[in-house]
Write a protein that holds these residues in place. Structure first.
Motif, short mmCIF file in Angstrom:
data_model
loop_
_atom_site.label_atom_id
_atom_site.label_comp_id
_atom_site.label_asym_id
_atom_site.label_seq_id
_atom_site.Cartn_x
_atom_site.Cartn_y
_atom_site.Cartn_z
N LEU A 7 62.05 39.77 83.02
CA LEU A 7 61.55 40.55 82.21
C LEU A 7 59.85 40.55 82.90
O LEU A 7 59.54 40.84 82.63
N ASP A 25 61.34 34.15 80.75
CA ASP A 25 60.39 35.20 81.27
C ASP A 25 61.43 35.17 82.09
O ASP A 25 61.63 36.48 82.87
N ILE A 48 67.00 41.75 81.20
CA ILE A 48 66.82 42.38 80.70
C ILE A 48 67.83 43.41 81.45
O ILE A 48 68.14 43.83 82.28
N LEU A 72 66.86 44.76 74.51
CA LEU A 72 66.36 44.13 73.72
C LEU A 72 65.94 45.09 72.22
O LEU A 72 65.74 46.16 72.39
N VAL A 103 57.23 45.60 75.92
CA VAL A 103 56.85 45.05 77.54
C VAL A 103 56.61 45.81 78.80
O VAL A 103 56.30 46.26 79.27
#
Length: 1512
Positions: free
Chosen positions: A725, A760, A764, A771, A779
């Protein structure tokens, strides 16, 4: 003779004497020959090489090497040698003076002065060269090693001769000369040893910077030519499977940063050459529009400007660019190839001499041993040369691939949108994978273009000497073969193109299926798409089958060619003349030559087909690389002096493609610095296009655009990288902690960080799979804010987030008090509440700006905008504006979980440090995608068995039998020939030659039939297997649950469907053919050699064991390297795919360089595994050919020893087979390791059989009533589900009863479990507890398709597939055209679709790119209207639509789904205020459930949310 006088004044010492040197039991060379030729040869070698070598060193400076002991020793020995030579010279002078004073007449011969002087100067040169090498950083020198080797060999002959002389004639010995010679000889040996060692690395060399440098750079010359330096790695690989960390860094000249720019530079020069002539005509007919007058105007443009001169100059030549880049290095290989070609013919000539020797019983026996030794030395030398040749070829191939991948990647970043439409993602990925591979394959063969004819000519020359004009019969047969194969090659090319086309389509479709897999599952459309893929696959297999028949004919002609040539030649030879006797020498030397001929003739068709494939690839690459690029000058980036406008457009006309009608017309806008501009308008009015025009993504047809300062861009559909992230937000900028925290806080991401497993540091997944839509959008926004630019282009970033989060973001980021308050912001929005705060509002209608002004001005003007507002805005919104900001500090502190991750944290925000600090603890938890794993260890036999089963066991056995019969016939025909040559000669003729000839011909015919049959059976078997394997893989992948696709990067799956399937289709069958062929060859040769010289039986077992050991040793490493290489290949494609999807974002942020570096890094990482695997191949070949050369030597040696008892025929047979053996042995190991490495494809395709699968799609006896669900009652009892085994429940104990026909809204903060509930309803995720009943049927008992096809969803992301619009609405063709049009009318698309030229057959591009997001959403609505089931689920379906369209959709749903149960997940609460009931979720549990009015009076969570939205 002059030389005799030169050696001795009275001519007593002749230069050459046959009786002394050849026809004698103990041979020796004359004194004169020793003193001249043997001394001069090494000198001459060094003097010829020195100047060239000097120039080479001058241009290749590697840094100097400090003085080492080794260097001192070399220098010292060199000086000693020089002194010894001079001592000889002075001794000669002294002798002269003695003779002169004695007034003797016999003056000294000149040779005693000349030779030592010459030698002395040469030794001095050698010493100086050694020093020069040190200064230039040469660690080990081949030139010097060869010099010392030649010198030692020459001196050894003299050495032996001197010893014989001293024993036989002790009185003639000159003590001084003998002493100096022995010292000289010893020093030479020492020099040879020293030059074989390697010096330390030079200072300041490139390699010293690498973590794990490649040992090749510092390896000695001997280690290099025998590839000994890789042995360490192979030993490691044998002890344990190799890992990534064992691999060396690439040599600097193989890295992307060196290789790619060279090719790109040359290609650009090529393009410029082509464009120049056109530029002259560009401005003549009419003045070019302004802004175009830049260098390098794309070709297409000028053709449009000048219709009168359609002259098409030549295409830029990619071939020439490649030649210039890689040619010079590649030419070295041609040199090696010439030497190797000539050496090939040494074998047959030595065979001729050996047969002569056996026939001539008076010849001294040392000659036989001499021939044997000569044969061994020549074959060994040939091995080293050949392997060096291959090494150069493969390294060139590797660089070529790096360069092509790099060039394609760089091009993909600048290609214009019009061109982007012509090449799909699938095609571009194929350019990198398949086409780059084709070039690598070709490079190894390309030299055969001139080498094959050279070999053929040499072979024919020697054959002519042997058999005379009858050879012409054989030549005729060969010439006839060529056109046949030419025709076959041309046909194969057409099939090739057709197959590539099908393959591109199949990969493109698979890509889309994998990207839209969630939608396929929700709609239960898997079978429709499985059939589409299978249909393409079938057409691909039909082409493959035709190609296989052609291949069988081709194999047949080439395997039989050498035999037919031999047969026709021998027939003509014997028949022309009674007196022509076929003896062993003629027959077997000819056979050996025919065997040599077989190779170039076999290779030519391969080369031709490889060139054909490469030319197809070349064309594709050329087309792609010549595509139009974005006009770099379409947006002026410099600030206009004294102008306060941040953005200005004057008379802009823009279109997506230069030939299309303009999308944006008559645009003139000036936006002052630091202002907030809102762009509003209906779906498809050109709002996003406006931003694209500002980014320079569109073709500017007229006008000018200028943007001052750097730009940040937030696209409508967030583009998320597969990275952590944090990396997604920081996006390659430097990391500034405090700013980062501010950005995360402003974009409302802190609550999400709390919930993500590793803060963080969470990885991803691809395209942001883990997400929620709102999180992706935030983001994406955070990335732009973090970048800190002057101009912000925001394409509706607030659509996917909840109302209160949207408000928070507007206040904290975009609005007048936000982080970006001093920046210029252009915001495309559908949210009306933000408009009053905008400095300027642009209203767009059909690509034009119809109104502009501030909110109050537009309201006062009372135009279309005011009308639009009155209809949609609730009056409460304005009232609420004033007091909502300072009201609650906890606004964003409400958890926004990732879909499916639940948590039990308090809703208070923890301190940032604490949240971000979670990362350290559990970065591992944050991993979701699984990298492609490399299997280790041997390929299991079960994989081969699987493949055999896929072919069919009977067919497999038949093929093996056919192989056996072919090789048996071949062996027997040669044995028959040897019997024939041993027939006694009566009166100068052989009596039974017709019978011999007849049988020989019959054996040949049977060979041919067997070849043809096995060729066809193997090819057809391969196609059956690949059909079965692809079908089962496709079925298994489609049967996998959603979680599988979230974990597995699409690159891996695409890799399985493209690369691995290609391997199974075309590579494995041909490898099996070659493997079987070489295996039978080897066994056959051994059998023949054993029959001829049974003594070889002593040698074959130990050599066999050595061979087997080397092979196992090698295969362990080779296989693992191949796996590492294929595992590191996936990330190259995954990254490429990602880049293509986000190209506009990357360009907007100006991050191209970083992405290019990343791509280069990944390619280098992949080549790091490939390079050792090519070297390992060479390592193996050198060792195996050595084993083969030993067999040849022993076969010859034992034949020489047993020459009394052997017939010449059998000896010829034995040695001609032994000569073939080396090639067969190497080929066998190559093939067996290739088979092992390629059969891995089968293993990888099969691995999806064992992954988890969804429940059954259909049950055999369905108990469902026909129209179910009839009422639409939904009864949820104690329901709960979780996303992964190791996580908490995402929703839990939800109990709700919904009656048929009710309209229920589902609301909650982001991540409260709204989407999870609908996923449970569709059984995308199976329940962990509780159950759901629809109309009294427990949905867990149904087949998935029975359930999913009876309820309808309009999903969050509107996904379209490439294909006609009709296919997108109704893939099973279950509805009539009237019904489809009716659905389009109700979804307000009828006017749009009927305006399209192809109406329902309008081609949607990949992912529906050519429709706007709102239009795609309406297409999804039309799908729902078509299916018209009793239950409809809307998942935030109206998030991307402007308010007007939203209202249309809502009204359609109210009228058309009046009697249906509707569940809506809402972001805009105003859409559900009139619903029967509202379900409020919080942290995965049910918080409230009642009618909206009741909930508002309760003043609970719903009331707060309504207040935030300004509805109360």
């Amino acid at each position: 003779m002059g030389l005799d006088k030169f050696c001795s004044a009275d001519g007593s010492d002749p230069f050459w004497d046959w009786n002394r040197t050849w026809h004698v039991g103990n041979p020796d060379l004359t004194q004169c020959f020793q003193n001249t030729v043997l001394v001069w040869v090494p000198c001459l070698y060094l003097w010829v090489c020195a100047p060239i070598y000097f120039l080479y060193l001058k241009s290749h400076d590697r840094g100097y090497i400090c003085m080492t002991h080794l260097n001192r020793a070399k220098t010292a020995v060199g000086f000693l040698l020089w002194i010894v030579c001079w001592a000889d010279v002075f001794y000669s002078f002294w002798e002269r003076s003695q003779h002169d004073s004695g007034a003797s007449s016999s003056t000294q011969a000149p040779v005693n002065l000349v030779s030592p002087t010459m030698l002395g100067i040469t030794m001095l040169l050698a010493t100086l060269l050694t020093q020069y090498e040190r200064l230039k950083g040469v660690q080990s020198s081949g030139v010097m090693l060869n010099f010392w080797l030649v010198a030692v060999l020459c001196a050894t002959v003299t050495f032996r001769s001197k010893i014989i002389q001293a024993i036989n004639e002790p009185l003639t010995v000159c003590v001084f000369r003998y002493t100096t010679f022995y010292i000289y000889y010893t020093l030479l040996l020492i020099s040879l040893l020293l030059s074989a060692l390697s010096d330390q690395p030079p200072l300041f060399s490139e390699a010293s910077k690498d973590a794990n440098p490649c040992p090749e750079i510092g390896a000695s010359f001997l280690s290099r030519i025998s590839f000994w330096w890789i042995t360490g790695l192979i030993v490691t690989g044998y002890k344990r499977p190799l890992e990534q960390k064992d691999l060396w860094c690439l040599n600097s000249e193989d890295r992307s940063q060196r290789v790619v720019p060279q090719l790109v530079r040359r290609w650009n020069n090529e393009c410029l050459k082509v464009k120049r002539p056109e530029e002259k005509t560009l401005y003549s007919p009419k003045k070019a529009p302004r802004g175009e007058r830049k260098e390098g105007v794309p070709v297409e443009e000028s053709e449009i400007l000048i219709m009168k001169t359609p002259q098409k100059t030549r295409e830029p030549s990619l071939f020439w660019a490649l030649c210039l880049t890689f040619g010079p290095y590649f030419l070295i290989s041609s040199l090696y190839k010439i030497i190797q070609d000539i050496l090939m013919f040494v074998g047959p000539n030595i065979l001729r001499l050996l047969i002569q020797f056996v026939n001539d019983s008076s010849a001294p026996s040392w000659q036989g041993y001499f021939y044997t030794a000569l044969l061994f030395v020549c074959t060994c030398f040939q091995t080293l040369i050949l392997q060096k040749y291959f090494h150069v070829c493969f390294v060139t191939g590797m660089r070529l691939r790096t360069a092509i991948v790099g060039a394609v990647y760089r091009k993909a970043l600048v290609i214009s949108n019009a061109a982007r439409r012509t090449s799909t993602v699938g095609e571009i990925v194929n350019l990198m994978s398949v086409d780059a591979q084709r070039f690598m394959d070709l490079i190894t063969y390309i030299n055969m273009i001139w080498s094959a004819p050279l070999q053929v000519i040499l072979a024919l020359y020697f054959l002519w000497q042997n058999l005379g004009p009858s050879v012409l019969a054989g030549v005729a047969v060969m010439v006839l073969m060529v056109p046949i194969n030419g025709v076959i090659a041309m046909k194969t090319k057409t099939y090739q193109v057709a197959q590539m086309k099908s393959k591109d389509n199949r990969i493109k479709l698979m890509n889309e299926v994998l990207n839209g897999i969630k939608v396929l599952k929700l709609y239960a459309w898997e079978l429709a798409f499985k059939d589409k893929v299978s249909a393409i696959r079938e057409s691909e297999l039909r082409v493959l089958k035709k190609a296989a028949y052609l291949g069988a004919i081709s194999t047949f002609t080439w395997v039989c060619a050498p035999f037919l040539v031999a047969l026709s030649t021998f027939t003509v030879y014997v028949m022309i003349d009674e007196r022509n006797v076929l003896d062993a020498q003629k027959a077997f030397v000819s056979l050996a030559l025919f065997n040599i001929l077989r190779f170039p003739l076999n290779m030519l068709p391969m080369v031709i087909s490889s060139m054909v494939q490469a030319s197809v690839s070349m064309k594709r690459l050329c087309v792609f690389l010549s595509h139009e690029e974005l006009q770099e000058d379409s947006v002026e980036r410099m600030a206009v002096a004294g102008c306060s406008d941040s953005i200005s457009i004057e008379d802009g006309v823009f279109s997506w493609c230069r030939n299309d009608a303009p999308t944006l017309k008559r645009l003139s806008v000036r936006i002052p610095d630091g202002s907030l501009v809102a762009v509003v308008g209906h779906v498809g009015s050109g709002k996003s296009s406006l931003l694209s025009a500002l980014l320079g993504e569109m073709e500017k047809l007229e006008g000018s655009v200028s943007v001052k300062g750097s730009v940040a861009y937030v696209p409508q559909q967030a583009w998320i990288q597969n990275a952590t992230l944090k990396d997604n937000i920081v996006f390659g900028q430097e990391r500034k902690e405090s700013w980062y925290h501010r950005v995360v806080e402003a974009c409302a991401l802190l609550p999400d960080l709390e919930i993500l497993p590793a803060g963080d540091g969470t990885e991803i997944g691809e395209k942001g799979v883990n997400l929620s839509g709102g999180q992706k959008q935030r983001v994406s926004l955070a990335r732009a804010v973090y970048c800190d630019c002057a101009v912000y282009l925001l394409d509706d970033p607030l659509s996917a987030v909840d109302a209160h989060v949207g408000k928070h973001i507007f206040e904290k980021v975009v609005g007048p008090q936000g982080v970006l308050k001093d920046r210029t912001r252009v915001l495309v929005t559908h949210g009306l509440s933000f408009l009053p705060q905008a400095d300027l509002i642009l209203v767009m209608v059909e690509g034009e700006i119809t109104e502009r002004g501030s909110y109050l001005e537009l309201m006062a003007r009372d135009g279309a905008f005011a009308e639009f507002l009155r209809t949609y805005a609730n009056k409460e919104q304005e009232d609420d504006e004033s007091d909502s900001a300072p009201k609650r500090g906890l606004e964003n502190g409400l958890p926004a979980a990732v879909i499916g991750q639940n948590h039990t944290s308090t809703s208070a925000v923890r301190t940032e440090g604490e949240v971000l600090g979670k990362k350290a603890k559990n970065a591992e938890v944050g991993r979701i995608t699984e990298a492609d794993k490399a299997n280790t260890g041997r390929v299991k036999l079960s994989v081969f068995w699987e493949y055999m089963k896929a072919i069919g066991v009977v067919l497999s056995c038949v093929s093996i039998f056919l192989f056996f019969s072919h090789h048996f016939a071949s062996l027997f025909s040669n044995y028959w020939l040897s019997l024939w040559t041993d027939d006694p000669v009566v009166n100068g003729t052989q009596p039974s030659r017709e019978m011999r000839l007849g049988v020989y011909g019959a054996l040949g015919a049977s060979q041919g039939i067997a070849v043809f049959c096995y060729s066809i059976s193997v090819s057809i078997g391969g196609i059956l297997a690949s059909r079965y394997l692809h079908q089962s893989m496709l079925y298994n992948v489609l049967r996998s649950p959603m979680s599988f696709f979230e974990r597995t990067p699409s690159g891996n799956l695409v890799n399985r469907f493209s690369k691995e399937t290609d391997t199974i289709d075309s590579i494995i069958p041909s490898i099996i053919k070659m493997f079987m062929g070489s295996m039978f060859n080897v066994v056959g040769s051994c059998v023949v050699i054993l029959i001829a010289t049974p003594l070889v039986a002593i040698i074959i077992p130990p050599l066999g064991i050595l061979y087997f050991f080397v092979q196992r040793f090698y295969v362990a490493s080779s296989r693992q390297l191949k796996r590492l290489e294929s595992v590191s290949r996936s990330p190259v494609y995954t990254h490429f795919n990602e880049t293509l999807l986000g190209a506009s974002v990357i360009r907007a942020f100006g991050e191209q360089e970083r992405f290019i570096r990343e791509s280069d890094g990944r390619v280098d990482h992949n080549q790091k595994a490939y390079y050792p695997s090519i070297v390992a191949n060479r390592w193996l070949a050198v060792r195996l050919e050595f084993v083969g050369n030993c067999i040849v030597m022993f076969a010859a040696l034992f034949a020489v020893m047993a020459r009394e008892s052997l017939s010449p025929g059998i000896m010829g047979l034995s040695i001609s087979y032994a000569l073939q053996l080396t090639a067969s042995l190497t080929w066998l190991v190559r093939m067996s390791s290739d088979l092992e490495t390629n059969i891995v494809a089968v293993e990888r395709v099969k691995e999806y059989e064992d992954t988890e699968k969804e429940a059954d799609w259909r049950h055999d006896q369905s108990s469902l009533p026909p129209g179910w669900p009839t009422a639409g009652n939904i009864d949820i009892r104690g329901f709960g589900l979780r996303y992964r085994e190791d996580q908490e429940l995402a929703v839990r104990n939800i109990t709700v009863a919904i009656h048929g026909g009710e309209k229920v809204g589902i609301v909650g903060r982001t991540g409260a479990g709204k989407s999870s509930l609908t996923l449970g309803l569709f059984r995308i995720i199976e329940a962990c507890e509780g159950e759901i009943h629809i109309d009294g049927v427990n949905i867990a008992t149904l087949g998935l398709h029975e359930l999913r096809s009876r309820i309808t969803i309009i999903p969050q992301d509107p996904v379209l597939f490439s294909g006609s619009l009709r296919m997108n609405l109704d893939p099973f063709d279950g509805y009539s055209d009237e019904e489809v049009w009716r659905a389009l009318e109700l979804s307000h698309l009828k006017s749009f679709v009927s305006g399209l030229p192809d109406k329902l057959n309008h081609e949607c591009s990949e992912g529906g790119e050519n429709l706007s997001l709102g239009q795609r959403q309406l297409v999804c609505l039309a799908r729902a209207l078509l299916r018209k089931t009793k239950i409809l689920v809307l998942d935030e379906a109206t998030a991307a639509v402007d308010l007007e369209t939203d209202n249309l959709i809502q009204s359609t749903i109210r009228t058309q789904f009046d009697d249906c149960t509707v569940l809506t997940i809402a972001h805009r609460l105003n859409t559900i205020m009139d619903y029967t009931r509202v379900l409020v979720l919080d942290k995965g549990e049910m918080a409230e459930f009642d009618s909206p009015s009741t909930l508002i009076t309760k003043r609970g969570i719903f009331y707060k949310m309504a207040k935030d939205s300004g509805l109360v």
